[in-house]
Design an enzyme around this catalytic site. Structure first.
Site, PDB file in Angstrom:
ATOM      1  N   VAL A  53       0.866  -1.177   0.000  1.00 22.20           N
ATOM      2  CA  VAL A  53       0.000   0.000   0.000  1.00 22.20           C
ATOM      3  C   VAL A  53       0.904   1.229   0.000  1.00 22.20           C
ATOM      4  O   VAL A  53       2.121   1.124   0.152  1.00 22.20           O
ATOM      5  CB  VAL A  53      -0.950   0.027   1.222  1.00 22.20           C
ATOM      6  N   ALA A  54       0.302   2.410  -0.163  1.00 22.14           N
ATOM      7  CA  ALA A  54       1.119   3.618  -0.302  1.00 22.14           C
ATOM      8  C   ALA A  54       2.006   3.861   0.918  1.00 22.14           C
ATOM      9  O   ALA A  54       3.158   4.282   0.787  1.00 22.14           O
ATOM     10  CB  ALA A  54       0.219   4.827  -0.552  1.00 22.14           C
ATOM     11  N   GLU A  55       1.479   3.609   2.116  1.00 23.24           N
ATOM     12  CA  GLU A  55       2.255   3.851   3.338  1.00 23.24           C
ATOM     13  C   GLU A  55       1.965   2.775   4.379  1.00 23.24           C
ATOM     14  O   GLU A  55       0.828   2.335   4.524  1.00 23.24           O
ATOM     15  CB  GLU A  55       1.901   5.203   3.962  1.00 23.24           C
ATOM     16  N   THR A  56       3.017   2.394   5.099  1.00 14.51           N
ATOM     17  CA  THR A  56       2.870   1.578   6.305  1.00 14.51           C
ATOM     18  C   THR A  56       3.403   2.388   7.469  1.00 14.51           C
ATOM     19  O   THR A  56       4.515   2.920   7.414  1.00 14.51           O
ATOM     20  CB  THR A  56       3.632   0.255   6.193  1.00 14.51           C
ATOM     21  N   HIS A  83      -2.328  10.423   5.771  1.00 14.46           N
ATOM     22  CA  HIS A  83      -3.339   9.366   5.876  1.00 14.46           C
ATOM     23  C   HIS A  83      -2.882   8.237   6.792  1.00 14.46           C
ATOM     24  O   HIS A  83      -3.695   7.625   7.486  1.00 14.46           O
ATOM     25  CB  HIS A  83      -3.726   8.843   4.484  1.00 14.46           C
TER      26      HIS A  83
END
Length: 262
Positions: free
Chosen positions: A44-47, A73
């Protein structure tokens, strides 16, 4: 090693909308290379990884490629994880991050994030970015990100990016924001990150550190409602506070489980 893993959709009230982020609570920091591998595996875009220190939470954000200096987010997702899943007692959450101390106030299902303001300044558009866009902006500004201003929401929705061209430029850790006045919001935006596994970020809280002061000055108002008009879409409730901005939204838990590091 068994670690908890939560996936949360941020800046939305509906599953499959907003921006998905993974949240991983830790007891102690793992090597950065392991954190990066986990972020890549999550895809995903960020962890977000965090450690609860009692009075504050040490928070870090990783894309599948790099560690970020600020992520909206995934911060919202972490606050939602703490408040709605892990029964964190305080309604104000204090995060210690690469961008300094960030606070999130939890109230009535909203998460109010207090972030630094990054007013963009007039700039020129690199040829690489210009050639990658099917519609050219009316104005160009720059802070961490390039902020490209368009005439209308329809133009922003119709922008197409030629990835093979945009990927020739390295804006680490920034990206390209396209924005315009909204039809049923104060302003809209989309966000593109060259050389990343996910070209268009669904909803980008950190980009609003620049968008909020910009549109607050242009529209002559400090309370703003914004939409990110990506395919998934998202809603952001914004406030300009001079040196700081408030970026607020809701979130929904999509999944919870475990990952194993052996």
């Amino acid at each position: 090693m068994k670690l908890e893993l939560y996936q949360i959709d941020a800046f939305t009230e509906e599953i499959f909308h907003g921006n998905p982020a993974c949240v991983v609570p830790l007891k102690s920091w793992l090597p950065d290379e392991i954190l990066l591998k986990i972020a890549r595996e999550n895809a995903v875009a960020e962890t977000a990884f965090f450690i609860d220190n009692g009075d504050s939470i040490h928070l870090r954000w990783f894309t599948p490629e790099i560690e970020m200096d600020l992520c909206g987010h995934a911060t919202l997702a972490t606050a939602h994880c703490l408040a709605s899943i892990l029964n964190y007692e305080n309604t104000r959450i204090v995060f210690e991050t690469k961008s300094g101390e960030l606070t999130v106030d939890v109230k009535d299902g909203f998460y109010y994030m207090d972030f630094p303001s990054r007013m963009p300044e007039a700039s020129t558009l690199p040829d690489t970015i210009s050639k990658s866009l099917n519609i050219q902006p009316k104005e160009v500004f720059k802070s961490r990100d390039y902020v490209l201003v368009y005439e209308s929401e329809e133009e922003v929705k119709n922008i197409q990016v030629e990835r093979s061209i945009l990927d020739l430029i390295n804006l680490d850790p920034g990206g390209v924001v396209v924005t315009a006045p909204g039809t049923d919001s104060d302003f809209v935006s989309r966000y593109f990150t060259p050389q990343s596994s996910i070209l268009e970020d669904p909803v980008t809280g950190s980009a609003h550190c620049s968008l909020i002061p910009f549109w607050a000055e242009r529209l002559g108002k400090d309370q703003l409602f914004a939409r990110q008009v990506s395919e998934r879409g998202g809603e952001l409730y914004c406030e300009n506070r001079n040196e700081r901005v408030i970026v607020a939204g809701k979130a929904r838990t999509y999944s919870s489980g475990y990952l194993w590091i052996e």
